[in-house]
Enzyme design. Structure first.
Site, PDB file in Angstrom:
ATOM      1  N   SER A  95       0.832  -1.202   0.000  1.00 36.82           N
ATOM      2  CA  SER A  95       0.000   0.000   0.000  1.00 36.82           C
ATOM      3  C   SER A  95       0.872   1.261   0.000  1.00 36.82           C
ATOM      4  O   SER A  95       1.474   1.574  -1.027  1.00 36.82           O
ATOM      5  CB  SER A  95      -0.965  -0.038   1.187  1.00 36.82           C
ATOM      6  OG  SER A  95      -1.964   0.949   1.067  1.00 36.82           O
ATOM      7  N   HIS A 145      -5.659  -1.088  -3.466  1.00 37.40           N
ATOM      8  CA  HIS A 145      -7.058  -1.292  -3.035  1.00 37.40           C
ATOM      9  C   HIS A 145      -8.045  -0.881  -4.130  1.00 37.40           C
ATOM     10  O   HIS A 145      -9.136  -0.376  -3.853  1.00 37.40           O
ATOM     11  CB  HIS A 145      -7.344  -0.525  -1.741  1.00 37.40           C
ATOM     12  CG  HIS A 145      -6.232  -0.585  -0.742  1.00 37.40           C
ATOM     13  ND1 HIS A 145      -5.746  -1.784  -0.247  1.00 37.40           N
ATOM     14  CD2 HIS A 145      -5.475   0.394  -0.164  1.00 37.40           C
ATOM     15  CE1 HIS A 145      -4.755  -1.529   0.605  1.00 37.40           C
ATOM     16  NE2 HIS A 145      -4.572  -0.230   0.666  1.00 37.40           N
TER      17      HIS A 145
END
Length: 212
Positions: free
Chosen positions: A122, A163
């Site tokens: 991330s 995501h």
């Protein structure tokens, strides 16, 4: 350079490090530096504990390291003594500021360019690109108040948008779409679902599967 950029799931780590697609199990004998600056303001959060636990289950030995407050010489020594570096998820802008302010961004880039495998998750994936500006709708730029620009580590020529499947509540599909619509005209973006990763090996980039 050998680089693996995750959205969330860790399944691609073992084959990345071992070159084998054998069944997932502990990486016996592997030492992995775990850079946690992106998570400093999230101590005790469920996602932090889950991420660290997933890596500890997989890896032989985790070496926790916080770039902020670690002098560059010591940071370089730590990286010299591990088999890979894992840059954890959290706040992209806090992470970039910590690496820049400590002088450890340059140390990290030098080590990775010299062959140290880099694993990002991330935020740790976003900063590997040339510019983290496209993360501005997903994370708060105010988390890095000392930053004068948002240049990333430039290990790859793409900015990862993690995501991208919109399954995590903080990053719903409409936020992902707004991010892509806002920034893809000016930046080279690579959206990654949570079961995907971006792999660089021998100078080639490819999107691969990364299961839980």
């Amino acid at each position: 350079m050998k680089i693996l950029l995750l959205s969330r799931n860790t399944g691609a780590i073992q084959p990345f490090l071992t070159g084998s697609n054998r069944a997932k199990g502990p990486l016996d004998g592997y030492r992995i530096a775990y850079i946690d600056d992106a998570q400093q303001s999230f101590a005790g959060a469920e996602f932090v504990e889950a991420e660290r636990a997933a890596l500890e289950e997989l890896a032989g030995h985790i070496v926790p390291v916080t770039a902020r407050g670690t002098v560059a010489h010591r940071f370089d020594q730590i990286l010299a003594d591990v088999d890979a570096v894992y840059v954890a998820s959290g706040s992209t802008f806090a992470l970039l500021e910590a690496l820049r302010e400590s002088g450890n961004a340059a140390v990290l880039v030098e080590r990775v360019r010299a062959g140290l495998p880099y694993i990002g998750a991330s935020a740790g994936s976003i900063i590997a690109g040339p510019d983290v500006t496209p993360a501005s709708l997903m994370d708060d730029p105010a988390d890095g108040p000392a930053l004068t620009d948002y240049s990333g580590l430039a290990l790859i020529d793409q900015t990862v948008i993690p995501h991208a499947d919109g399954l995590l509540p903080p990053y719903p599909p409409e936020l992902i779409q707004k991010t892509l619509d806002t920034y893809r005209g000016a930046y080279a973006l690579t959206p990654l679902n949570d079961d995907q990763a971006l792999l660089m090996d021998n100078g080639r980039l490819s999107v691969i599967r990364s299961e839980p």
